[in-house]
Motif scaffolding. Structure first.
Motif, PDB file in Angstrom:
ATOM      1  N   HIS A   1      37.535  32.378  21.568  1.00  0.00           N
ATOM      2  CA  HIS A   1      36.953  33.602  21.003  1.00  0.00           C
ATOM      3  C   HIS A   1      35.558  33.403  20.453  1.00  0.00           C
ATOM      4  CE1 HIS A   1      41.167  34.846  21.222  1.00  0.00           C
ATOM      5  NE2 HIS A   1      40.684  36.053  21.315  1.00  0.00           N
TER       6      HIS A   1
ATOM      7  N   LEU B   1      40.082  34.299  15.185  1.00  0.00           N
ATOM      8  CA  LEU B   1      40.964  34.919  16.174  1.00  0.00           C
ATOM      9  C   LEU B   1      41.679  33.855  17.006  1.00  0.00           C
ATOM     10  CD1 LEU B   1      38.799  37.906  17.436  1.00  0.00           C
ATOM     11  CD2 LEU B   1      40.971  38.063  16.242  1.00  0.00           C
ATOM     12  N   ASN B   2      40.998  32.738  17.263  1.00  0.00           N
ATOM     13  CA  ASN B   2      41.661  31.631  17.952  1.00  0.00           C
ATOM     14  C   ASN B   2      42.906  31.206  17.182  1.00  0.00           C
ATOM     15  OD1 ASN B   2      39.760  31.477  19.929  1.00  0.00           O
ATOM     16  ND2 ASN B   2      38.864  29.539  19.249  1.00  0.00           N
ATOM     17  N   VAL B   3      42.724  31.007  15.883  1.00  0.00           N
ATOM     18  CA  VAL B   3      43.826  30.503  15.060  1.00  0.00           C
ATOM     19  C   VAL B   3      44.925  31.565  14.969  1.00  0.00           C
ATOM     20  CG1 VAL B   3      44.426  29.427  12.878  1.00  0.00           C
ATOM     21  CG2 VAL B   3      42.119  29.181  13.769  1.00  0.00           C
TER      22      VAL B   3
ATOM     23  N   GLN C   1      43.997  41.730  21.780  1.00  0.00           N
ATOM     24  CA  GLN C   1      44.716  40.818  22.673  1.00  0.00           C
ATOM     25  C   GLN C   1      44.920  39.467  22.000  1.00  0.00           C
ATOM     26  OE1 GLN C   1      42.920  40.723  26.580  1.00  0.00           O
ATOM     27  NE2 GLN C   1      43.403  42.868  26.953  1.00  0.00           N
ATOM     28  N   GLY C   2      43.918  39.034  21.238  1.00  0.00           N
ATOM     29  CA  GLY C   2      44.072  37.785  20.501  1.00  0.00           C
ATOM     30  C   GLY C   2      45.084  37.923  19.378  1.00  0.00           C
TER      31      GLY C   2
ATOM     32  N   SER D   1      45.686  33.684  17.170  1.00  0.00           N
ATOM     33  CA  SER D   1      46.383  33.812  18.453  1.00  0.00           C
ATOM     34  C   SER D   1      47.426  32.719  18.651  1.00  0.00           C
ATOM     35  CB  SER D   1      45.378  33.797  19.610  1.00  0.00           C
ATOM     36  OG  SER D   1      44.959  32.474  19.876  1.00  0.00           O
ATOM     37  N   LEU D   2      47.502  31.762  17.716  1.00  0.00           N
ATOM     38  CA  LEU D   2      48.554  30.745  17.805  1.00  0.00           C
ATOM     39  C   LEU D   2      49.892  31.310  17.375  1.00  0.00           C
ATOM     40  CD1 LEU D   2      46.774  27.695  16.159  1.00  0.00           C
ATOM     41  CD2 LEU D   2      47.214  28.046  18.569  1.00  0.00           C
TER      42      LEU D   2
ATOM     43  N   ARG E   1      48.494  38.379  20.669  1.00  0.00           N
ATOM     44  CA  ARG E   1      48.820  37.278  21.564  1.00  0.00           C
ATOM     45  C   ARG E   1      49.352  37.814  22.870  1.00  0.00           C
ATOM     46  NH1 ARG E   1      53.094  33.955  19.342  1.00  0.00           N
ATOM     47  NH2 ARG E   1      52.067  32.244  20.378  1.00  0.00           N
ATOM     48  N   ASN E   2      48.760  38.894  23.336  1.00  0.00           N
ATOM     49  CA  ASN E   2      49.271  39.523  24.540  1.00  0.00           C
ATOM     50  C   ASN E   2      48.099  40.061  25.341  1.00  0.00           C
ATOM     51  OD1 ASN E   2      50.450  41.174  26.456  1.00  0.00           O
ATOM     52  ND2 ASN E   2      52.072  41.813  25.064  1.00  0.00           N
ATOM     53  N   PRO E   3      47.925  39.552  26.546  1.00  0.00           N
ATOM     54  CA  PRO E   3      46.773  39.981  27.336  1.00  0.00           C
ATOM     55  C   PRO E   3      46.948  41.375  27.936  1.00  0.00           C
ATOM     56  CG  PRO E   3      47.922  38.135  28.367  1.00  0.00           C
ATOM     57  CD  PRO E   3      48.746  38.550  27.217  1.00  0.00           C
TER      58      PRO E   3
END
Lengths: 350, 276
Positions: A294, A233-235, A99-100, A237-238, A103-105
């Motif tokens: 994350h 994963l945070n980065v 998902q990260g 997901s941008l 970028r799609n939940p």
């Protein structure tokens, strides 16, 4: 209706406010569910005996129980509980990572076709041989093959785009689903078909330590890698461009995440069969409890995923006299919950 | 840090070249403004400079060092890029978004340390939105979001800053807030390249202007000399009048650019302009 949601949201708000409480709950939940899962089953054994037998295996004292009881606890329930924890953690973690990454939940661990591929591998092996070892290896192998095909299909001129990757995954998933149907169609309806169908519905009832030793490494090693790399994963997901501008080698990082998730999911499916909804719903529960970062979400997903599957697998053994397929129950619980999340979408994502 | 670009070419598809033979240089502490119509290649140029796109030909030099020889993480420590649009899917807290600027300074298996938090908080203070620290980024207004992204790029601590239309979608107050920060950063020695749709921003704030049309610069140099009525007409294909206005706060006159249509007071079809 609105007021009821409001109440729930207030509770969640309250829980989120107490970080240490959430952290404690997330640590205790898998441990307690693990113990619970050792206690339940059709063969009645008192908790005192269960724990005494377990402790006698670790500490040097002798506890006398009938051989049969010991077998149920050590050879049946213990591997089953470990398997449930590993499978739940693996599916939840790969769901969160995907998902990260995408970028799609709404994507889950199955988005690149790993589950369909593994299902096909298992069905094929059941049709041709039926040996449980071959079934496992074949499921694991075809799960990886499916993702490799998706990835290869999505390679374009310059680099892999996420959208083509998702589309390729859908195509490959559909292809393997059709092949599963084909195998079911040609399978002997009295001998082979029931075992294929039952396998596809997912179950942990036949797990032994042998399967676990096989699958331990492909689940635990990627899990450790993803936990260590979780902040990236945070980065990621941008989105591709921003991640690149922040110095991330996006292509390589994607490969790493996809490889880890694929290994974990393929191993999980080869142990437990098709267990849906865990990889989709658990990341959302995690986000509701600890937020989208994350750094915290990844460990939380592992804990919640393990606890969830341990509890569902215990329920499988309690709710009826026959064993309900695991994949059916995870869907029966997961689907309505996800529907609720869709109504309350602000809770977990924009 | 000095940024030099020599003979840069770029195309997304072999048939159409988006950037044609781009050359310029920007000194330390300069603000280089790229003006030009939509689709002229401003964003593509900034993406090439930011290392997001690979040029087909030509070179980008950072203090004389060829950009393609620098690793991605090292490059991100030197060059920061503020994109035109940023789509965040997950409701990260503002501080977490700013922390991501520390990515090039952190290894693949590390998470931000206390020091990184302090740098991120300092960056938020610098752009004046420390109070938004714990608010979800997605709930912020357009102006606040832009400031968050600028704080993120400050946390990145680059020496060259690329901004792609940092003031579009913003109201006048926020436009000024962004430009004030950019000017301050340039004074502190950062090299700045920014694209804009507002010739007046170029005239007011930049030390160097390039006008880009169809993937090449038709003029580069001092804003006063480069921004002329003829060149703006060539770029935007409408008549533009540059007016000199006496600055009530000082003796230096200010130049403003206004489309002639707006000046003539003519009622346009559809009523886009009305007589003032």
């Amino acid at each position: 209706m609105v007021s009821r949601y409001q109440v729930l949201e207030d509770i969640l708000e309250e829980v989120r406010g107490r970080k240490s409480l959430v952290a404690t709950a997330l640590i205790l939940a898998p441990i307690l569910s693990f113990l619970l899962s050792l206690l339940v089953g059709r063969y009645q054994i008192s908790p005192q005996i269960v724990f005494s037998v377990l402790i006698s295996k670790i500490l040097p004292f002798h506890y006398d129980v009938p051989k049969q009881v010991e077998i149920v606890i050590i050879q049946v329930r213990l591997p089953r509980a470990i398997a449930a924890a590993l499978v739940g953690a693996a599916l939840a973690l790969s769901g969160t990572s995907f998902q990260g990454l995408f970028r799609n939940p709404l994507v889950s661990s199955q988005i690149l076709g790993v589950a369909s591929g593994a299902g096909f591998g298992a069905a094929l092996a059941l049709l041709l041989s039926g040996d449980p070892v071959i079934v496992q290896v074949s499921a694991f192998g075809f799960g990886i093959v499916a993702v490799a095909i998706s990835y290869a299909l999505s390679r374009t001129y310059r680099e892999t785009s996420l959208l083509t990757l998702v589309l390729a995954g859908i195509v490959v998933g559909a292809l393997f689903s059709a092949l599963i149907s084909l195998i079911k169609y040609v399978a002997d309806p009295y001998e082979k078909l029931p075992s294929i169908t039952f396998w596809l519905m997912g179950s942990l009832s036949a797990v032994s330590f042998r399967e676990l030793t096989w699958n331990f490494i492909p689940i635990v090693v990627p899990c450790i890698i993803l936990v260590l790399a979780r902040w990236r994963l945070n980065v990621l997901s941008l989105g591709e461009e921003e991640a690149k501008a922040l110095g991330i080698d996006v292509e390589r990082m994607r490969m790493l995440v996809i490889s880890c998730c694929t290994l974990m999911t393929a191993a999980a499916v080869s142990i437990a069969g098709m267990v849906g909804w865990v990889g989709l719903v658990i990341p959302h529960i995690g986000r509701m409890l600890v937020g989208p970062d994350h750094k915290v979400l990844v460990p939380a997903s592992i804990a919640i995923g393990a606890a969830y599957l341990l509890i569902v697998d215990s329920m499988v053994r309690i709710v009826s006299t026959f064993e309900m397929p695991l994949g059916v129950l995870t869907a029966i619980i997961g689907a309505p919950f996800f529907a609720y999340l869709l109504r309350k979408r602000t809770v977990s994502w924009r | 840090m000095r940024l030099e670009v020599r003979g840069l070419h770029f195309s997304y598809t072999p048939e159409r070249e988006v950037l044609k033979d781009i050359s310029f240089d920007v000194e330390r502490g300069d603000i280089f403004c790229v003006l030009g119509p939509n689709g002229c290649g401003k964003t593509t140029l900034l993406k090439c400079l930011g290392g997001i796109l690979k040029p087909n030909k030509g070179s980008i030099l950072l203090d004389g060092v060829e950009a393609s020889t620098i690793s991605r993480a090292e490059y991100a420590k030197l060059v920061g890029y503020v994109p035109q649009e940023h789509g965040l899917v997950f409701p990260y807290k503002t501080i977490d978004v700013v922390l991501m600027g520390r990515a090039p300074h952190l290894g693949i298996f590390s998470t931000p340390s206390e020091k990184d938090y302090r740098i991120a908080e300092e960056a938020l203070r610098e752009v004046g939105i420390y109070h938004l620290k714990d608010r979800p980024y997605v709930e912020l207004s357009g102006g606040e979001r832009q400031l968050v992204i600028i704080a993120r790029v400050l946390a990145q601590q680059p020496e060259i800053l690329l901004l792609d239309e940092p003031t579009s979608h913003l109201d006048i107050k926020n436009q000024m807030a962004i430009l004030r920060i950019v000017t301050k950063l340039a004074e502190q020695g950062m090299t700045i390249v920014m694209s804009t749709h507002f010739p007046r921003h170029a005239l007011l704030f930049s030390s160097k202007v390039g006008i880009m049309v169809g993937g090449r610069f038709i003029a580069i140099g001092n804003p006063e000399e480069v921004v002329t009525e003829e060149r703006l007409k060539k770029a935007y294909d409408i008549d533009i009048k540059i007016l000199t206005v006496k600055n009530p706060l000082g003796d230096r006159a200010i130049k403003v650019c206004i489309p002639v249509e707006a000046l003539s007071g003519r009622q346009l079809v559809g009523g886009a302009w009305s007589r003032v």
